[in-house]
Scaffold this motif. Structure first.
Motif, PDB file in Angstrom:
ATOM      1  N   PRO A 212      20.265   5.124  -9.298  1.00 19.24           N
ATOM      2  CA  PRO A 212      20.412   5.380  -7.803  1.00 19.24           C
ATOM      3  C   PRO A 212      19.341   6.184  -7.282  1.00 19.24           C
ATOM      4  CG  PRO A 212      22.533   5.421  -9.247  1.00 19.24           C
ATOM      5  CD  PRO A 212      21.403   5.603 -10.097  1.00 19.24           C
ATOM      6  N   TYR A 213      18.561   7.116  -8.044  1.00 22.36           N
ATOM      7  CA  TYR A 213      17.634   8.222  -7.430  1.00 22.36           C
ATOM      8  C   TYR A 213      16.522   7.007  -7.237  1.00 22.36           C
ATOM      9  CZ  TYR A 213      13.587  10.997  -7.190  1.00 22.36           C
ATOM     10  OH  TYR A 213      12.411  11.759  -6.735  1.00 22.36           O
ATOM     11  N   GLU A 214      16.281   6.397  -8.118  1.00 21.61           N
ATOM     12  CA  GLU A 214      14.960   5.368  -7.824  1.00 21.61           C
ATOM     13  C   GLU A 214      15.311   4.387  -6.694  1.00 21.61           C
ATOM     14  OE1 GLU A 214      12.973   4.596 -12.061  1.00 21.61           O
ATOM     15  OE2 GLU A 214      15.024   4.228 -12.074  1.00 21.61           O
ATOM     16  N   PHE A 215      16.395   3.979  -6.659  1.00 16.21           N
ATOM     17  CA  PHE A 215      16.828   2.878  -5.571  1.00 16.21           C
ATOM     18  C   PHE A 215      16.718   3.629  -4.574  1.00 16.21           C
ATOM     19  CE2 PHE A 215      20.032   0.594  -3.009  1.00 16.21           C
ATOM     20  CZ  PHE A 215      19.640  -0.513  -3.597  1.00 16.21           C
ATOM     21  N   TYR A 216      17.275   5.024  -4.404  1.00 15.92           N
ATOM     22  CA  TYR A 216      17.193   5.799  -3.089  1.00 15.92           C
ATOM     23  C   TYR A 216      15.682   6.141  -2.518  1.00 15.92           C
ATOM     24  CZ  TYR A 216      17.621   9.788   0.285  1.00 15.92           C
ATOM     25  OH  TYR A 216      17.644  10.630   1.168  1.00 15.92           O
ATOM     26  N   GLN A 217      14.833   6.224  -3.591  1.00 16.19           N
ATOM     27  CA  GLN A 217      13.485   6.319  -3.216  1.00 16.19           C
ATOM     28  C   GLN A 217      12.872   5.331  -2.764  1.00 16.19           C
ATOM     29  OE1 GLN A 217      11.308   9.456  -3.421  1.00 16.19           O
ATOM     30  NE2 GLN A 217      13.476  10.161  -3.407  1.00 16.19           N
ATOM     31  N   PHE A 218      13.138   4.341  -3.325  1.00 17.23           N
ATOM     32  CA  PHE A 218      12.412   2.875  -2.869  1.00 17.23           C
ATOM     33  C   PHE A 218      12.865   2.838  -1.385  1.00 17.23           C
ATOM     34  CE2 PHE A 218      13.144  -1.535  -1.565  1.00 17.23           C
ATOM     35  CZ  PHE A 218      11.736  -2.146  -1.922  1.00 17.23           C
ATOM     36  N   TRP A 219      13.812   2.764  -1.039  1.00 18.66           N
ATOM     37  CA  TRP A 219      14.149   2.879   0.473  1.00 18.66           C
ATOM     38  C   TRP A 219      13.520   3.966   1.484  1.00 18.66           C
ATOM     39  CZ3 TRP A 219      15.612  -1.898   1.742  1.00 18.66           C
ATOM     40  CH2 TRP A 219      16.513  -2.593   1.041  1.00 18.66           C
ATOM     41  N   ILE A 220      13.609   4.940   0.981  1.00 17.34           N
ATOM     42  CA  ILE A 220      13.209   6.041   1.912  1.00 17.34           C
ATOM     43  C   ILE A 220      11.560   6.034   1.931  1.00 17.34           C
ATOM     44  CG2 ILE A 220      12.798   7.946   0.025  1.00 17.34           C
ATOM     45  CD1 ILE A 220      14.537   9.789   2.149  1.00 17.34           C
ATOM     46  N   ASN A 221      10.981   5.553   0.985  1.00 17.06           N
ATOM     47  CA  ASN A 221       9.467   5.326   0.977  1.00 17.06           C
ATOM     48  C   ASN A 221       8.876   3.986   1.617  1.00 17.06           C
ATOM     49  OD1 ASN A 221       8.775   7.834  -0.142  1.00 17.06           O
ATOM     50  ND2 ASN A 221       9.387   6.818  -2.259  1.00 17.06           N
ATOM     51  N   THR A 222      10.028   3.258   2.463  1.00 19.15           N
ATOM     52  CA  THR A 222       9.462   2.185   3.244  1.00 19.15           C
ATOM     53  C   THR A 222       8.533   2.283   4.230  1.00 19.15           C
ATOM     54  OG1 THR A 222      11.882   1.418   2.814  1.00 19.15           O
ATOM     55  CG2 THR A 222      10.526   0.496   4.800  1.00 19.15           C
ATOM     56  N   ASP A 223       7.443   1.619   4.181  1.00 21.42           N
ATOM     57  CA  ASP A 223       6.645   1.514   4.995  1.00 21.42           C
ATOM     58  C   ASP A 223       7.121   1.861   6.627  1.00 21.42           C
ATOM     59  OD1 ASP A 223       4.497   0.680   6.876  1.00 21.42           O
ATOM     60  OD2 ASP A 223       3.046   0.207   5.304  1.00 21.42           O
ATOM     61  N   ASP A 224       6.360   2.681   7.519  1.00 24.82           N
ATOM     62  CA  ASP A 224       6.726   2.803   8.585  1.00 24.82           C
ATOM     63  C   ASP A 224       7.047   1.627   9.627  1.00 24.82           C
ATOM     64  OD1 ASP A 224       6.743   5.442   8.141  1.00 24.82           O
ATOM     65  OD2 ASP A 224       5.012   5.969   9.452  1.00 24.82           O
ATOM     66  N   ARG A 225       6.003   0.615   9.186  1.00 25.82           N
ATOM     67  CA  ARG A 225       6.053  -0.822  10.168  1.00 25.82           C
ATOM     68  C   ARG A 225       7.090  -1.647   9.657  1.00 25.82           C
ATOM     69  NH1 ARG A 225       0.235  -2.221   8.036  1.00 25.82           N
ATOM     70  NH2 ARG A 225       1.193  -1.407   6.208  1.00 25.82           N
ATOM     71  N   ASP A 226       7.928  -1.253   8.436  1.00 27.07           N
ATOM     72  CA  ASP A 226       9.047  -1.955   8.245  1.00 27.07           C
ATOM     73  C   ASP A 226      10.404  -1.537   8.078  1.00 27.07           C
ATOM     74  OD1 ASP A 226       7.329  -4.225   6.883  1.00 27.07           O
ATOM     75  OD2 ASP A 226       6.958  -3.175   5.203  1.00 27.07           O
ATOM     76  N   VAL A 227      10.596  -0.299   8.387  1.00 32.02           N
ATOM     77  CA  VAL A 227      11.693   0.374   8.291  1.00 32.02           C
ATOM     78  C   VAL A 227      12.787  -0.041   9.276  1.00 32.02           C
ATOM     79  CG1 VAL A 227      11.122   2.274   9.968  1.00 32.02           C
ATOM     80  CG2 VAL A 227      12.822   2.853   8.188  1.00 32.02           C
TER      81      VAL A 227
END
Length: 421
Positions: free
Chosen positions: A251-266
């Motif tokens: 879940p931590y890695e999962f969370y990190q994937f989404w929070i590190n989303t490119d500004d252009r994609d969020v």
């Protein structure tokens, strides 16, 4: 707002076979719809979230979702979107993977039968009971080879070669739609844009096989391919795919994937994957433009997706680890949380209960030599559990252990090392 209006505003519709007819159908009836998920691995990944959450969107709009696990088609192999043949897996493996996928889908979609009639079905149940003669007479007879060759999923493979096995996949998926149309009154199939040919083939089989013929009320809808602004494939990281199984992607890695989303994609991902109202997403977009450093949209995306897939407790843990790492408060973490947060950093097993810091830096390959280790310590480049250590005579001992199990050493700003005790 109708379900199709909401999907359009979110950019979630790629193709519809009869948009006006489907709009009318959805407004007049409680529609049963399905989407298929073949067990090509022991877990779904986040690429599967898009169509799965589409089922959930229709469910929240009052319609009845059917999630189809391809225990039968998964043993054949879908040629869509691939240049080479899939590897065929043993039947017991496919069954195990099918059960895993069924469990994961049940966490995303409410299959409380008494409430909405939503179900999970497995096409192995009917495909395995069908003889070759039945398939050829009842299904194959309705499709010309020319029709099948014209489908993009097949046409794209002709140059590279396609086996008869995968060539027949279209027939099996078409049969799935016909079966659900007849047994579950399922009138809509949804899927990724690469499934358009298979979906329209299913509609063709329904019209040719049912008494209604051309007047059969059945529709197909596809969602667009999820892309990233930087050109990288969605759902992939340096360490591999992002899985829904927490044993494969924590879940931590999962969370990190989404929070590190490119500004252009969020903002696009907030519209595509979350159920937040579009008005709230507009406010987050405004915040992202005016105060990008706050990363409110990124946090909201990560929170919504982690809680949806892994639950509130796992989200809270992921947030706690992230905040501890950001604030330099790693001592507040448990050993399990340290193991999750530092899963991918270099590690070293320390057998002694006490160790001179200079010796440890060299043995753990944090510093290249004792001379370099002294320079690193003297220059203030070494941190123990996020606290700078400049004492050349310092000994690492029990007081430096987090939860009695780990010590975290950082060299410079970003180079972390995990010492296991």
């Amino acid at each position: 707002m109708s379900i199709l209006d909401d999907l359009r505003d979110r950019g979630l519709i790629q193709q519809v076979t009869d948009e006006e007819g489907l709009e009318k159908h959805l407004n007049e009836d409680r529609v049963a719809l399905y989407c298929g998920f073949d067990p090509t691995a022991d877990s779904l990944h986040i690429g599967h979230l898009f169509p799965a959450l589409m089922l959930k969107r229709f469910q929240e709009a009052g319609h009845r979702p059917i999630a189809l696990v391809g225990g039968g088609t998964g043993m054949i192999g879908d040629p869509s979107g691939r240049n080479e043949e899939r590897s065929l897996n043993e039947e017991n493996v496919v069954k195990e993977w099918s059960n895993n996928i069924k469990d994961q889908l049940s966490k995303l979609i409410d299959f409380d039968d008494a409430k909405n009639g939503a179900v999970v079905v497995n096409n192995y149940d009917w495909l395995s009971q069908m003889s070759v003669i039945d398939l050829l007479r009842d299904v194959g007879k309705h499709f010309s080879v020319n029709y099948m060759l014209a489908k993009e999923s097949v046409e794209a493979r002709i140059e590279h070669g396609i086996s008869f096995t995968e060539f027949t996949y279209m027939l099996l998926q078409s049969l799935d739609f016909l079966r659900l149309y007849q047994k579950e009154n399922c009138t809509l199939q949804i899927g990724g844009s690469d499934q358009w040919g298979n979906i329209t083939a299913g509609l063709e089989l329904i019209r040719r096989s049912s008494q209604e013929g051309e007047s059969a009320k059945a529709f197909g809808l596809t969602v667009p391919l999820v892309t990233k602004a930087d050109g990288q494939k969605f759902g992939k990281t340096a360490s591999g795919a992002i899985w829904l199984d927490e044993k494969k992607t924590s879940p931590y890695e999962f969370y990190q994937f989404w929070i590190n989303t490119d500004d252009r994609d969020v903002i696009k991902f907030l519209k595509s994957f979350t159920f937040l109202p579009l008005e709230e997403i507009s406010e987050l977009e405004k915040s992202n433009t005016e105060h990008p450093e706050k990363r409110e949209a990124h946090r909201k995306l990560a929170e919504e997706m982690t809680q949806m897939v892994h639950g509130k407790a796992s989200l809270d843990q992921a947030v706690r680890i992230s905040q501890a790492l950001f604030n330099g408060d790693v001592k507040s973490l448990s050993k399990d949380e340290v193991a999750l947060g530092f899963k991918d950093v270099p590690s070293f097993d320390l057998e002694e209960s006490e160790k001179p810091l200079i010796d440890l830096l060299v043995e753990a390959k944090i510093s290249s030599s004792k001379r370099q280790a002294r320079e690193d310590i003297g220059n203030g480049a070494i941190y123990i559990n996020d606290e700078r250590q400049t004492d050349l005579q310092y000994n690492l001992d029990d007081k430096d252990k987090i939860d009695g199990a780990f010590t975290i050493i950082r060299r410079g700003k970003k180079k972390y090392f995990l010492i296991r005790h």
